[in-house]
Design a protein around this motif. Structure first.
Motif, PDB file in Angstrom:
ATOM      1  N   GLU A  99       5.722   9.727  -4.795  1.00 39.30           N
ATOM      2  CA  GLU A  99       6.897  10.196  -5.532  1.00 39.30           C
ATOM      3  C   GLU A  99       8.144  10.245  -4.664  1.00 39.30           C
ATOM      4  O   GLU A  99       9.247   9.924  -5.113  1.00 39.30           O
ATOM      5  N   SER A 100       8.000  10.645  -3.397  1.00 43.21           N
ATOM      6  CA  SER A 100       9.177  10.719  -2.524  1.00 43.21           C
ATOM      7  C   SER A 100       9.747   9.333  -2.257  1.00 43.21           C
ATOM      8  O   SER A 100      10.967   9.159  -2.163  1.00 43.21           O
ATOM      9  N   ALA A 101       8.869   8.327  -2.155  1.00 47.33           N
ATOM     10  CA  ALA A 101       9.340   6.964  -1.934  1.00 47.33           C
ATOM     11  C   ALA A 101      10.128   6.462  -3.140  1.00 47.33           C
ATOM     12  O   ALA A 101      11.172   5.812  -2.996  1.00 47.33           O
ATOM     13  N   VAL A 102       9.631   6.755  -4.345  1.00 48.58           N
ATOM     14  CA  VAL A 102      10.344   6.336  -5.552  1.00 48.58           C
ATOM     15  C   VAL A 102      11.691   7.039  -5.645  1.00 48.58           C
ATOM     16  O   VAL A 102      12.708   6.424  -5.988  1.00 48.58           O
ATOM     17  N   THR A 103      11.709   8.335  -5.322  1.00 46.09           N
ATOM     18  CA  THR A 103      12.963   9.085  -5.345  1.00 46.09           C
ATOM     19  C   THR A 103      13.977   8.499  -4.371  1.00 46.09           C
ATOM     20  O   THR A 103      15.164   8.337  -4.692  1.00 46.09           O
ATOM     21  N   GLU A 104      13.513   8.145  -3.166  1.00 45.92           N
ATOM     22  CA  GLU A 104      14.415   7.568  -2.172  1.00 45.92           C
ATOM     23  C   GLU A 104      14.917   6.188  -2.606  1.00 45.92           C
ATOM     24  O   GLU A 104      16.073   5.834  -2.370  1.00 45.92           O
ATOM     25  N   LEU A 105      14.044   5.410  -3.257  1.00 48.58           N
ATOM     26  CA  LEU A 105      14.479   4.115  -3.791  1.00 48.58           C
ATOM     27  C   LEU A 105      15.605   4.307  -4.809  1.00 48.58           C
ATOM     28  O   LEU A 105      16.598   3.567  -4.810  1.00 48.58           O
ATOM     29  N   GLN A 106      15.440   5.297  -5.675  1.00 46.29           N
ATOM     30  CA  GLN A 106      16.477   5.570  -6.665  1.00 46.29           C
ATOM     31  C   GLN A 106      17.786   5.994  -5.989  1.00 46.29           C
ATOM     32  O   GLN A 106      18.871   5.579  -6.410  1.00 46.29           O
ATOM     33  N   MET A 107      17.691   6.805  -4.932  1.00 50.52           N
ATOM     34  CA  MET A 107      18.886   7.238  -4.207  1.00 50.52           C
ATOM     35  C   MET A 107      19.572   6.064  -3.545  1.00 50.52           C
ATOM     36  O   MET A 107      20.813   5.970  -3.543  1.00 50.52           O
ATOM     37  N   GLN A 108      18.795   5.154  -2.971  1.00 52.89           N
ATOM     38  CA  GLN A 108      19.375   3.969  -2.340  1.00 52.89           C
ATOM     39  C   GLN A 108      20.123   3.119  -3.369  1.00 52.89           C
ATOM     40  O   GLN A 108      21.206   2.595  -3.091  1.00 52.89           O
ATOM     41  N   CYS A 109      19.537   2.990  -4.552  1.00 51.62           N
ATOM     42  CA  CYS A 109      20.179   2.180  -5.596  1.00 51.62           C
ATOM     43  C   CYS A 109      21.446   2.843  -6.125  1.00 51.62           C
ATOM     44  O   CYS A 109      22.409   2.155  -6.488  1.00 51.62           O
ATOM     45  N   ARG A 110      21.467   4.179  -6.169  1.00 49.75           N
ATOM     46  CA  ARG A 110      22.679   4.877  -6.591  1.00 49.75           C
ATOM     47  C   ARG A 110      23.781   4.729  -5.537  1.00 49.75           C
ATOM     48  O   ARG A 110      24.953   4.555  -5.859  1.00 49.75           O
ATOM     49  N   ALA A 111      23.383   4.779  -4.270  1.00 50.23           N
ATOM     50  CA  ALA A 111      24.365   4.653  -3.183  1.00 50.23           C
ATOM     51  C   ALA A 111      24.885   3.225  -3.052  1.00 50.23           C
ATOM     52  O   ALA A 111      26.038   3.017  -2.652  1.00 50.23           O
ATOM     53  N   HIS A 112      24.035   2.258  -3.392  1.00 54.35           N
ATOM     54  CA  HIS A 112      24.404   0.838  -3.251  1.00 54.35           C
ATOM     55  C   HIS A 112      24.074   0.130  -4.572  1.00 54.35           C
ATOM     56  O   HIS A 112      22.969  -0.422  -4.729  1.00 54.35           O
ATOM     57  N   PRO A 113      24.971   0.112  -5.538  1.00 52.28           N
ATOM     58  CA  PRO A 113      24.681  -0.417  -6.883  1.00 52.28           C
ATOM     59  C   PRO A 113      24.211  -1.866  -6.903  1.00 52.28           C
ATOM     60  O   PRO A 113      23.498  -2.276  -7.821  1.00 52.28           O
ATOM     61  N   GLY A 114      24.576  -2.669  -5.906  1.00 54.75           N
ATOM     62  CA  GLY A 114      24.169  -4.070  -5.889  1.00 54.75           C
ATOM     63  C   GLY A 114      22.844  -4.325  -5.194  1.00 54.75           C
ATOM     64  O   GLY A 114      22.336  -5.451  -5.195  1.00 54.75           O
ATOM     65  N   LEU A 115      22.250  -3.297  -4.599  1.00 48.35           N
ATOM     66  CA  LEU A 115      20.995  -3.451  -3.851  1.00 48.35           C
ATOM     67  C   LEU A 115      19.830  -3.653  -4.817  1.00 48.35           C
ATOM     68  O   LEU A 115      19.698  -2.938  -5.803  1.00 48.35           O
ATOM     69  N   THR A 116      18.972  -4.638  -4.515  1.00 47.54           N
ATOM     70  CA  THR A 116      17.772  -4.882  -5.333  1.00 47.54           C
ATOM     71  C   THR A 116      16.559  -5.050  -4.416  1.00 47.54           C
ATOM     72  O   THR A 116      16.693  -5.207  -3.195  1.00 47.54           O
ATOM     73  N   PHE A 117      15.372  -5.046  -5.032  1.00 50.53           N
ATOM     74  CA  PHE A 117      14.133  -5.063  -4.260  1.00 50.53           C
ATOM     75  C   PHE A 117      13.138  -6.080  -4.810  1.00 50.53           C
ATOM     76  O   PHE A 117      13.102  -6.358  -6.015  1.00 50.53           O
ATOM     77  N   ASP A 118      12.342  -6.634  -3.905  1.00 47.11           N
ATOM     78  CA  ASP A 118      11.106  -7.349  -4.256  1.00 47.11           C
ATOM     79  C   ASP A 118       9.969  -6.396  -3.903  1.00 47.11           C
ATOM     80  O   ASP A 118       9.788  -6.047  -2.726  1.00 47.11           O
ATOM     81  N   LEU A 119       9.202  -5.957  -4.884  1.00 51.18           N
ATOM     82  CA  LEU A 119       8.172  -4.942  -4.665  1.00 51.18           C
ATOM     83  C   LEU A 119       6.774  -5.520  -4.819  1.00 51.18           C
ATOM     84  O   LEU A 119       6.477  -6.190  -5.818  1.00 51.18           O
ATOM     85  N   ASP A 120       5.935  -5.265  -3.838  1.00 53.97           N
ATOM     86  CA  ASP A 120       4.513  -5.604  -3.904  1.00 53.97           C
ATOM     87  C   ASP A 120       3.764  -4.275  -3.812  1.00 53.97           C
ATOM     88  O   ASP A 120       3.560  -3.742  -2.721  1.00 53.97           O
ATOM     89  N   ILE A 121       3.375  -3.731  -4.962  1.00 52.43           N
ATOM     90  CA  ILE A 121       2.809  -2.389  -5.014  1.00 52.43           C
ATOM     91  C   ILE A 121       1.293  -2.490  -5.122  1.00 52.43           C
ATOM     92  O   ILE A 121       0.750  -2.960  -6.136  1.00 52.43           O
ATOM     93  N   HIS A 122       0.623  -2.047  -4.083  1.00 46.90           N
ATOM     94  CA  HIS A 122      -0.817  -2.191  -3.981  1.00 46.90           C
ATOM     95  C   HIS A 122      -1.556  -1.372  -5.030  1.00 46.90           C
ATOM     96  O   HIS A 122      -2.548  -1.805  -5.600  1.00 46.90           O
ATOM     97  N   ARG A 123      -1.081  -0.189  -5.293  1.00 47.33           N
ATOM     98  CA  ARG A 123      -1.731   0.653  -6.290  1.00 47.33           C
ATOM     99  C   ARG A 123      -0.678   1.555  -6.926  1.00 47.33           C
ATOM    100  O   ARG A 123       0.074   2.221  -6.245  1.00 47.33           O
ATOM    101  N   VAL A 124      -0.643   1.559  -8.257  1.00 44.08           N
ATOM    102  CA  VAL A 124       0.309   2.381  -8.986  1.00 44.08           C
ATOM    103  C   VAL A 124      -0.414   3.606  -9.523  1.00 44.08           C
ATOM    104  O   VAL A 124      -1.397   3.497 -10.260  1.00 44.08           O
ATOM    105  N   ASP A 125       0.091   4.773  -9.162  1.00 42.01           N
ATOM    106  CA  ASP A 125      -0.441   6.028  -9.674  1.00 42.01           C
ATOM    107  C   ASP A 125       0.437   6.490 -10.835  1.00 42.01           C
ATOM    108  O   ASP A 125       1.650   6.254 -10.841  1.00 42.01           O
ATOM    109  N   SER A 126      -0.156   7.165 -11.812  1.00 36.99           N
ATOM    110  CA  SER A 126       0.605   7.577 -12.991  1.00 36.99           C
ATOM    111  C   SER A 126       1.783   8.483 -12.636  1.00 36.99           C
ATOM    112  O   SER A 126       2.784   8.510 -13.356  1.00 36.99           O
ATOM    113  N   SER A 127       1.701   9.195 -11.511  1.00 38.40           N
ATOM    114  CA  SER A 127       2.775  10.113 -11.142  1.00 38.40           C
ATOM    115  C   SER A 127       4.067   9.396 -10.776  1.00 38.40           C
ATOM    116  O   SER A 127       5.153   9.977 -10.862  1.00 38.40           O
TER     117      SER A 127
END
Length: 500
Positions: free
Chosen positions: A129-157
């Motif tokens: 959850e903290s990683a997702v929150t930080e990703l959201q903060m990075q995107c708010r701080a830098h509106p043009g920033l995007t990501f390529d994500l390789d997520i090994h396991r997704v938890d419902s949280s």
């Protein structure tokens, strides 16, 4: 919490932790004047101790966290947008997982890059959850920033935060393992997957009617998704009906790969409908599940009139339900389709005569450059050579430089400049289409060049005059058995054959 250097991606070795409580704020800048980022977690080394460590024990991540040393980014700075991977990706992903927001901001400042013009690849992440929150903060701080994500396991949280990021268009390429996501969370995530910008790989989904509808509705209106891979997914009793209908109505997806994810294959449904009613799909690959019988005949017949499909691959453990009809459906496809370039179907034909008929029909096909069938002793060496020659010929037809070079045979003295060579390349293409092999084509072009050299033309020789004579010579060459005895002719023929 401690950022440990042992047994994780932070360090490459099993070096014991030297100072579990060492804090970056306690460390002075080195003699070079570099200052490390401020961290909220402890590190495995104090700065003075880490500077004494031998190079094989050091890692780019610890170099950054302890010494403030950023990775070399010179290879990326000429790109736009800049796609960041390698050491930069490892540093960002680990800082995200440990909630080190200050370190990520420090990294951007030190790199000299504009985050709004960057795509950051984050490999094999296990999001919290903290990683997702930080990703959201990075995107708010830098509106043009995007990501390529390789997520090994997704938890419902993490699904709500991840769905928000995807829905905002912040993800270019996404690989998801959703084996452990319950149906309700899967529906929430599936509802935004069509907003992924470039490519989506989804593994292990167990769809019910609601989550499949959520995925179908999202894909149907996807504005830019081009590549979709569905692996080890279970569509349940519907057998992917809603999924197939969404792909039919989608305007962006050109590449689709389905692996161990059964959809209905009877005529009019499933793979057949994907091909027959889709004018945008260029690439379809299917790897069938064990026990699945793909109706190869129906799929091939559905592809006959398709004008967009370039690549079709059907691999599966079992044989076709209608394998006795397979030869005829393949014959029909090869004879009628003029856009398919690659065909991979691990099925054998019924007889040696079938293989001879296939080779004969392929003479009229000018698009297919790769054909894969099951290894079969019924295919003789002569037939295999004939088919390979035709595939090589078709590959040359798609090669502009080859045809332009061949076109020079029509104007050996350059009398009409490049104009005649260009016209000649058009004539050469027609000759190549009617040749059974590159060797036959080379012999024909050698004869054309010899004839054009011996031809006496009025001055000035116009392109129209040259074209008329060249076309006559080419037509005569293709319709008449040419016997050349002079040594010069034989030499020219050999040279041209090698040059092609």
């Amino acid at each position: 919490m401690a950022i440990s250097g042992a047994g994780s991606t932070i360090a490459r070795s099993q070096t014991p932790v030297i100072d579990e409580a060492a804090s970056v704020s306690d460390q002075a800048p080195s003699s070079e004047g570099t200052t490390p980022p401020l961290l909220k977690n402890s590190l495995p080394y104090a700065r003075a101790d880490y500077e004494k460590v031998e190079p094989p024990e050091k890692t780019p991540l610890l170099d950054f966290l302890i010494l403030g040393k950023t990775p070399d980014l010179s290879q990326f700075k000429s790109e736009s947008p800049v796609t960041l991977h390698g050491d930069f990706s490892i540093i960002v992903s680990q800082c995200l997982l440990f909630g080190e927001a200050n370190a990520i901001d420090f990294l951007w400042r030190k790199s000299g890059l504009n985050p709004n013009d960057c795509i950051v690849y984050l490999p094999r992440m296990m999001l919290n959850e903290s990683a997702v929150t930080e990703l959201q903060m990075q995107c708010r701080a830098h509106p043009g920033l995007t990501f390529d994500l390789d997520i090994h396991r997704v938890d419902s949280s993490v699904v709500p935060g991840l769905a928000t990021l995807i829905g905002q268009g912040k993800v270019c390429n996404l690989t998801l393992d959703v084996n452990h996501v319950p149906s309700k969370s899967l529906s929430q995530l599936a509802a935004v997957l069509g907003q992924v910008r470039e490519s989506l790989t989804m593994n292990g989904a167990k769809f019910d009617i609601h989550s499949e509808k959520a995925l179908a509705d999202s894909l149907e209106v996807s504005p830019s998704l081009k590549r979709l891979r569905i692996e080890n997914c279970d569509f349940g009793p519907s057998k992917g009906l809603q999924f197939v209908e969404s792909i039919q109505r989608n305007d962006s997806i050109t590449h689709l790969f389905l692996s161990h994810s059964t959809i209905e294959t009877s005529l009019g449904n499933g793979y057949c409908a994907l091909i027959r009613n889709n004018t945008r799909l260029e690439h379809l690959g299917v790897l069938g599940a064990f026990g699945e019988s793909i109706d190869v005949d129906s799929v091939l017949l559905s592809a006959v009139d398709n004008k967009s499909l370039r690549y079709l691959s059907l691999h599966y453990p079992n044989r076709s339900r209608n394998e006795l009809r397979f030869s005829e459906s393949l014959f029909h496809l090869v004879e009628k389709n003029r856009t398919l370039t690659t065909l991979k179907i691990p099925v054998a034909l019924q007889s040696e005569e079938d293989y001879r008929k296939l080779a004969d029909l392929m003479k009229e096909n000018t698009s297919l450059i790769y054909l894969e069938l099951r290894r079969d002793p019924k295919m003789t060496a002569a037939v295999k050579t004939a088919i390979d020659d035709i595939l090589d010929r078709n590959f040359a037809l798609a090669n502009g430089p080859t045809l332009r070079k061949a076109g020079e045979a029509f104007d050996p003295y350059g009398a009409a400049g490049r104009g005649m060579a260009d016209v000649g390349s058009v004539i050469a293409r027609n000759i190549l289409q009617n040749s059974s092999s590159l060797n036959e084509f080379a012999n024909t072009m050698a004869y054309v060049e010899l004839s054009m050299r011996e031809l006496t033309l009025p001055e000035p020789a116009t392109i129209t005059t040259l074209t008329s004579n060249a076309s006559t010579i080419a037509t005569t060459t293709l319709t008449t058995s040419i016997t050349t005895s002079p040594t010069t002719t034989t030499t020219t023929t050999t040279t041209n054959a090698k040059s092609l």
